[in-house]
Scaffold this active site. Structure first.
Site, short mmCIF file in Angstrom:
data_model
loop_
_atom_site.label_atom_id
_atom_site.label_comp_id
_atom_site.label_asym_id
_atom_site.label_seq_id
_atom_site.Cartn_x
_atom_site.Cartn_y
_atom_site.Cartn_z
N HIS A 139 0.90 -1.33 0.23
CA HIS A 139 -0.15 0.14 -0.03
C HIS A 139 0.97 1.20 -0.03
CE1 HIS A 139 0.40 -0.81 4.48
NE2 HIS A 139 0.87 0.17 4.18
C1 T46 Z 1 2.69 0.83 6.96
C2 T46 Z 1 3.37 -0.69 7.12
C3 T46 Z 1 4.84 -0.42 7.19
C4 T46 Z 1 -4.84 -0.37 13.04
O1 T46 Z 1 -6.07 -0.07 13.48
N1 T46 Z 1 -4.15 1.02 13.55
C5 T46 Z 1 -2.61 1.06 13.21
O2 T46 Z 1 -2.03 2.01 13.73
C6 T46 Z 1 -2.26 0.27 12.18
C7 T46 Z 1 -0.90 0.40 11.80
C8 T46 Z 1 -3.14 -0.61 11.67
N2 T46 Z 1 -4.41 -0.79 12.18
C9 T46 Z 1 -5.32 -2.05 11.83
C10 T46 Z 1 -5.54 -1.76 10.08
C11 T46 Z 1 -5.80 -3.27 9.42
O3 T46 Z 1 -6.93 -3.71 9.73
O4 T46 Z 1 -4.47 -3.02 11.72
C12 T46 Z 1 -4.77 -3.97 10.60
C13 T46 Z 1 -3.38 -4.30 9.72
O5 T46 Z 1 -2.83 -3.33 9.20
P1 T46 Z 1 -1.97 -3.28 7.62
O6 T46 Z 1 -2.66 -4.48 7.05
O7 T46 Z 1 -2.15 -2.00 7.15
O8 T46 Z 1 -0.56 -3.85 8.23
P2 T46 Z 1 0.76 -3.82 7.42
O9 T46 Z 1 1.64 -4.29 8.17
O10 T46 Z 1 0.34 -4.34 5.90
O11 T46 Z 1 1.06 -2.05 7.24
C14 T46 Z 1 1.55 -1.41 8.47
C15 T46 Z 1 0.77 -0.16 8.64
O12 T46 Z 1 -0.61 -0.50 8.66
C16 T46 Z 1 1.09 0.73 7.29
O13 T46 Z 1 0.68 1.98 7.57
O14 T46 Z 1 3.20 1.61 6.13
O15 T46 Z 1 2.73 -1.23 8.29
#
Ligand code: T46
Length: 401
Positions: free
Chosen positions: A316
């Site tokens: 993303h």
């Molecule tokens: C990024 C990379 C490096 C929250 O509710 N609060 C938060 O602060 C974060 C970071 C995530 N979430 C929720 C959103 C999703 O439903 O946690 C779930 C997993 O997040 P995501 O799939 O976006 O995780 P990654 O590891 O793919 O990405 C994360 C960060 O979300 C993103 O901003 O840049 O790490």
């Protein structure tokens, strides 16, 4: 394998100041004739890029390498540095004798260099890391002062040169302790890991003078002078037939050549945190947000316990959120795309973070089992700030240049 005695920096300095104090004027030309130099210099030289403008010789000792680089690369300024005054004096004498002018002499501690970041095209340290008590500081400093895409060349005695290990043992048995009993021998694997840890991509590995360990036995039996020479000739023939395999693997000294990685995508950058460390008590890495993080931090999150090593996270970009990502334990691969350029970086050093600015597509893969990631973000979580589809990302950056 060697059992190293641990000496502090002052004790190491005292040993070396004694050695160079004995190198009286008039003997300087001899350093160019020393077998180790004769064998090593041509092998090192071929890794110095012709276009290099600045070379740092860390722990220049007698000055034989730095002065030779200055002689052979006349458009380059070579900085010869050493922590010991006597070394600097020796090197100055050598430069005078060689008539080279493109040299700068400076007293420097490899672990606390006074040069600015990203200053040198080449950082060269021959047989220094094996003597430095705080190797982490020296690596941190040598890679700090090296420019992105600059060349790092580090050599040390080879743990896989049995005649040298035997020579050291024999001295001890005969009650003549080896003067550098504290030195650490290295393997190529250790060098590779060290380079990677400091985000320097390994581009070549080499070594030289496998016979030197044996040649040194002449101290005990003069016949080894002849046998050492014969062994040297034999290794040269074998090297010729095996693309230097013998010297690379069994050389008395081995070395690693690397290129410091630079950020090639837009909206990114490197964030280096100050670090103090010692071999015994570990490291302390400090991030004073207002000094090192390029935005006010609102949020911190960690990613850990990635069980599936094939897991893919990220995938993303953000519209507004600015972030810096650190790997505080283990390693992972970060892939970044700005719409035109793609860059892959292995993160493994907790003191080096990568900025993930807005409008930068990023994906995390190849997690080690123990990987722990820490991210500092400029905004609180807001799902509407995410672009999770690559085509949408491309459209977004086109419309929001
Ligand atoms: C990024 C990379 C490096 C929250 O509710 N609060 C938060 O602060 C974060 C970071 C995530 N979430 C929720 C959103 C999703 O439903 O946690 C779930 C997993 O997040 P995501 O799939 O976006 O995780 P990654 O590891 O793919 O990405 C994360 C960060 O979300 C993103 O901003 O840049 O790490």
């Amino acid at each position: 394998m060697d059992k190293e005695k641990h000496l502090n920096q002052n004790a190491v300095n005292a040993i070396w100041s004694g050695i160079w104090h004995n190198g009286k004027p008039g003997k300087f030309q001899e350093v160019f004739r020393h077998h180790l130099f004769v064998e090593g210099y041509p092998v090192f030289k071929k890794y110095i890029p012709q276009e290099a403008k600045t070379i740092l010789d860390v722990g220049s000792g007698s000055g034989r390498y730095g002065v030779s680089f200055a002689r052979d690369f006349s458009n380059t300024t070579v900085y010869l540095t050493d922590i010991v005054d006597e070394s600097i004096l020796s090197a100055k004498g050598l430069a005078e004798e060689a008539g080279v002018k493109n040299v700068v002499f400076q007293k420097e501690d490899a672990g606390a260099l006074s040069f600015p970041d990203d200053f040198f095209d080449v950082v060269f340290a021959d047989a220094v890391l094996q003597h430095v008590p705080n190797r982490a500081n020296a690596m941190k400093e040598m890679t700090r002062v090296l420019k992105s895409d600059g060349t790092l060349i580090i050599s040390a005695v080879n743990v896989w040169n049995p005649p040298h290990s035997f020579y050291k043992k024999l001295l001890t048995v005969l009650g003549k302790p080896y003067p550098y009993g504290y030195e650490k021998s290295f393997s190529h694997k250790e060098f590779r890991n060290l380079f990677r840890q400091y985000h320097v991509e390994v581009i070549a590995e080499d070594g030289f003078y496998p016979a030197y360990g044996m040649y040194r036995w002449k101290e005990f039996y003069p016949i080894f002078k002849t046998l050492g020479r014969m062994a040297n000739r034999a290794t040269k023939i074998l090297d010729f037939l095996t693309a230097r395999l013998v010297s690379r693997k069994l050389g008395f000294e081995i070395f690693c050549v690397g290129r410091k990685f630079g950020i090639k995508v837009q909206h990114s950058g490197i964030v280096r945190l100050p670090e103090t460390s010692d071999e015994k008590n570990g490291s302390l890495i400090i991030g004073e947000f207002d000094k090192v993080i390029p935005f006010p931090v609102k949020r911190l999150y960690h990613i850990a316990n990635v069980k599936d090593l094939k897991a893919v996270r990220g995938g993303h970009a953000h519209k507004k959120t600015d972030q810096v990502i650190f790997c505080v334990k283990g390693s992972f691969r970060l892939t970044m795309k700005d719409g035109e350029t793609m860059q892959k970086i292995y993160l493994r050093n907790p003191a080096i973070g990568i900025r993930l600015g807005p409008k930068l597509w990023h994906t995390m893969t190849n997690f080690s089992k123990d990987c722990v990631i820490m991210v500092l973000a400029s905004e609180n979580y807001d799902e509407s700030d995410y672009i999770r589809n690559y085509d949408e990302f491309l459209t977004y950056i086109k419309n929001n240049p």
